[in-house]
Design an enzyme around this catalytic site. Structure first.
Site, PDB file in Angstrom:
ATOM      1  N   CYS A  17      -7.212  22.425  29.880  1.00 39.87           N
ATOM      2  CA  CYS A  17      -8.604  22.860  29.695  1.00 39.87           C
ATOM      3  C   CYS A  17      -9.447  22.597  30.934  1.00 39.87           C
ATOM      4  O   CYS A  17     -10.118  23.488  31.469  1.00 39.87           O
ATOM      5  CB  CYS A  17      -9.204  22.182  28.463  1.00 39.87           C
ATOM      6  SG  CYS A  17      -8.958  20.391  28.395  1.00 39.87           S
TER       7      CYS A  17
HETATM    8  N1  LIG Z   1      -7.622  20.021  22.567  1.00 35.16           N
HETATM    9  C1  LIG Z   1      -7.781  20.801  23.646  1.00 35.16           C
HETATM   10  O1  LIG Z   1      -8.920  21.133  24.040  1.00 35.16           O
HETATM   11  C2  LIG Z   1      -6.570  21.305  24.398  1.00 35.16           C
HETATM   12  C3  LIG Z   1      -6.766  22.301  25.358  1.00 35.16           C
HETATM   13  C4  LIG Z   1      -5.666  22.772  26.086  1.00 35.16           C
HETATM   14  C5  LIG Z   1      -4.404  22.231  25.865  1.00 35.16           C
HETATM   15  N2  LIG Z   1      -4.248  21.230  24.951  1.00 35.16           N
HETATM   16  C6  LIG Z   1      -2.893  20.715  24.754  1.00 35.16           C
HETATM   17  O2  LIG Z   1      -2.376  21.303  23.571  1.00 35.16           O
HETATM   18  C7  LIG Z   1      -1.514  20.379  22.910  1.00 35.16           C
HETATM   19  C8  LIG Z   1      -2.059  20.144  21.494  1.00 35.16           C
HETATM   20  O3  LIG Z   1      -3.371  19.610  21.628  1.00 35.16           O
HETATM   21  P1  LIG Z   1      -4.303  19.357  20.365  1.00 35.16           P
HETATM   22  O4  LIG Z   1      -5.630  19.006  20.883  1.00 35.16           O
HETATM   23  O5  LIG Z   1      -4.146  20.470  19.402  1.00 35.16           O
HETATM   24  O6  LIG Z   1      -3.596  18.052  19.759  1.00 35.16           O
HETATM   25  P2  LIG Z   1      -3.701  17.479  18.273  1.00 35.16           P
HETATM   26  O7  LIG Z   1      -4.956  17.951  17.646  1.00 35.16           O
HETATM   27  O8  LIG Z   1      -3.438  16.023  18.404  1.00 35.16           O
HETATM   28  O9  LIG Z   1      -2.465  18.187  17.503  1.00 35.16           O
HETATM   29  C9  LIG Z   1      -1.124  18.046  17.889  1.00 35.16           C
HETATM   30  C10 LIG Z   1      -0.249  18.283  16.661  1.00 35.16           C
HETATM   31  O10 LIG Z   1       1.116  18.127  17.045  1.00 35.16           O
HETATM   32  C11 LIG Z   1       1.834  17.465  16.021  1.00 35.16           C
HETATM   33  N3  LIG Z   1       2.566  16.340  16.656  1.00 35.16           N
HETATM   34  C12 LIG Z   1       2.045  15.208  17.125  1.00 35.16           C
HETATM   35  N4  LIG Z   1       3.022  14.449  17.694  1.00 35.16           N
HETATM   36  C13 LIG Z   1       4.173  15.142  17.571  1.00 35.16           C
HETATM   37  C14 LIG Z   1       5.506  14.879  17.924  1.00 35.16           C
HETATM   38  N5  LIG Z   1       5.866  13.745  18.534  1.00 35.16           N
HETATM   39  N6  LIG Z   1       6.437  15.809  17.637  1.00 35.16           N
HETATM   40  C15 LIG Z   1       6.096  16.956  17.005  1.00 35.16           C
HETATM   41  N7  LIG Z   1       4.820  17.226  16.618  1.00 35.16           N
HETATM   42  C16 LIG Z   1       3.875  16.338  16.910  1.00 35.16           C
HETATM   43  C17 LIG Z   1       0.848  16.913  15.013  1.00 35.16           C
HETATM   44  O11 LIG Z   1       1.046  17.604  13.802  1.00 35.16           O
HETATM   45  P3  LIG Z   1       1.839  16.936  12.544  1.00 35.16           P
HETATM   46  O12 LIG Z   1       1.567  15.461  12.561  1.00 35.16           O
HETATM   47  O13 LIG Z   1       1.221  17.631  11.371  1.00 35.16           O
HETATM   48  O14 LIG Z   1       3.272  17.298  12.749  1.00 35.16           O
HETATM   49  C18 LIG Z   1      -0.505  17.258  15.570  1.00 35.16           C
HETATM   50  O15 LIG Z   1      -1.379  17.798  14.600  1.00 35.16           O
HETATM   51  C19 LIG Z   1      -1.516  19.089  23.753  1.00 35.16           C
HETATM   52  O16 LIG Z   1      -0.396  19.086  24.583  1.00 35.16           O
HETATM   53  C20 LIG Z   1      -2.809  19.214  24.555  1.00 35.16           C
HETATM   54  O17 LIG Z   1      -2.737  18.527  25.779  1.00 35.16           O
HETATM   55  C21 LIG Z   1      -5.286  20.772  24.184  1.00 35.16           C
END
Ligand SMILES: NC(=O)c1ccc[n+]([C@@H]2O[C@H](COP(=O)([O-])OP(=O)(O)OC[C@H]3O[C@@H](n4cnc5c(N)ncnc54)[C@H](OP(=O)(O)O)[C@@H]3O)[C@@H](O)[C@H]2O)c1
Length: 352
Positions: free
Chosen positions: A155
């Site tokens: 981001c």
């Molecule tokens: N937030 C942002 O603004 C943003 C922007 C660009 C990129 N990103 C990237 O996109 C990715 C997701 O970000 P997010 O903000 O959506 O994160 P998040 O809200 O923490 O969601 C990640 C999801 O992945 C699952 N998870 C967590 N640990 C895991 C593991 N060890 N193995 C498999 N599944 C797992 C969890 O779902 P369950 O527990 O239900 O399985 C969790 O809900 C990250 O890599 C982040 O750096 C985020």
């Protein structure tokens, strides 16, 4: 040529904020069938119980499919998982011939020493790095369209890249640009942590990971490749502020040769006129509210009295800075999609 066939997609990590945005976008797309919205812990739970904006939109429930189900039943896989876990889960799906869009940082860096330095671990699948395409359409559109594995940019990195790309593409950047970027709380994901909990950050502004945020190397890599190999690095200060969505990045960069403000304006307008999602705004300042919930970014370039480039970029971290950009890449990749801009996506934001 497009067809009437729907692309069958899986969204991995669909309970998170990035996964929720991917669901919002994909469920509005008549050419997409969301086959799996995965969760390790909430299999069987309707997606609307977690993402309340989706109430009444779909009967989909979270599932925890096997590797075989994913490979047999899906054409495209979106990964919205934490880095590290992401490469481990997505690697075998790329091996199986699936087309994969990864929102995590795992496949963005080409140099594995840099990955080790900034992510603090060995890369689980270095063999896939050479074929991964950095998912920034403003520099890699054609390669994204053909890619099997797309590494959707971070981001902050998207905001910084968009602020500096036109100048980088002309070989104008030199030295170490300095960037301060303010971000909303959704950038930290759905899990509550000590530093992201509402009472801690709701009435405060706080710098973190100063000069050591992991998005620095992907910016340097992208800006060098875009045409400014002389770039020496990037000094970046992220700041958390009490908004939910949005990033405003303010960059200052030394320029190799003197330019006028008019030349800078013309350069940015020319570079972004062909980009549907990036607007050069010259008669007002970029802001977060006008792009919240959309895939748009706003950029304003200036020349400082000392002759440096000063550029401001705003975007929604969850959309153009995350899921929206990943979805834009998917549309470039899919032969079923007419183009990367999609009217059903609610691309228009709200005001106020
Ligand atoms: N937030 C942002 O603004 C943003 C922007 C660009 C990129 N990103 C990237 O996109 C990715 C997701 O970000 P997010 O903000 O959506 O994160 P998040 O809200 O923490 O969601 C990640 C999801 O992945 C699952 N998870 C967590 N640990 C895991 C593991 N060890 N193995 C498999 N599944 C797992 C969890 O779902 P369950 O527990 O239900 O399985 C969790 O809900 C990250 O890599 C982040 O750096 C985020």
């Amino acid at each position: 040529m497009t067809t009437n066939r729907k692309d069958r997609v899986a969204i991995l990590g669909a309970t998170g904020y990035g996964g929720g945005e991917l669901l919002r976008l994909c469920l509005q797309d008549p050419k997409v069938e969301v086959v799996f919205a995965t969760s390790r812990n909430r299999a069987g739970v309707p997606v609307e119980k977690v993402h309340r904006n989706l109430t009444g939109v779909s009967n989909l429930a979270f599932t925890d499919p096997t590797h075989e189900q994913l490979t047999v039943e899906c054409d495209f896989i979106f990964g919205a998982l934490p880095h590290g876990a992401s490469a481990e889960v997505l690697g075998p799906l790329v091996d199986a011939g699936k087309r994969v869009i990864d929102l995590s940082g795992d496949f963005r860096l080409k140099d594995m020493d840099e990955y080790r330095k900034w992510y603090g671990r060995e890369h689980p699948r270095p063999d896939l790095i050479a074929s991964a395409v950095y998912g920034c359409p403003e520099v890699n559109r054609q390669a994204i369209a053909k890619a099997r594995l797309v590494a959707s940019p971070g981001c902050f990195a998207t905001a910084i890249n968009l602020a500096l790309l036109p100048a980088a593409s002309e070989g104008m950047l030199t030295g170490r640009p300095s960037v301060v970027a303010l971000t909303g709380s959704s950038g930290a994901g759905a899990t509550v942590r000590e530093t992201t909990h509402h009472p801690v950050r709701a009435e405060s502004a706080r710098a973190y990971k100063v000069l050591e945020h992991q998005h620095v190397p992907e910016c340097v890599q992208t800006l060098r490749e875009a045409g400014s190999p002389a770039l020496d690095g990037l000094d970046f200060t992220p700041v958390s502020i009490p908004i939910i969505r949005g990033i405003i990045a303010i960059a200052t960069a030394k320029l190799r040769d003197p330019v006028t403000e008019l030349q800078l304006r013309d350069l940015y307008e020319l570079y972004y006129n062909k980009e549907y999602f990036v607007k050069t705004v010259l008669d007002r300042e970029p802001e977060c509210q006008s792009i919240a919930g959309t895939n748009f970014a706003e950029v304003r370039p200036r020349r400082t009295p000392a002759g440096e480039l000063h550029a401001i970029c705003t975007l929604d971290n969850l959309v153009k800075g995350g899921a929206g950009q990943g979805y834009q890449c998917y549309r470039l990749m899919s032969p079923n999609q007419p183009d990367e801009t999609a009217p059903p996506l609610g691309w228009l934001g709200t005001w106020p």
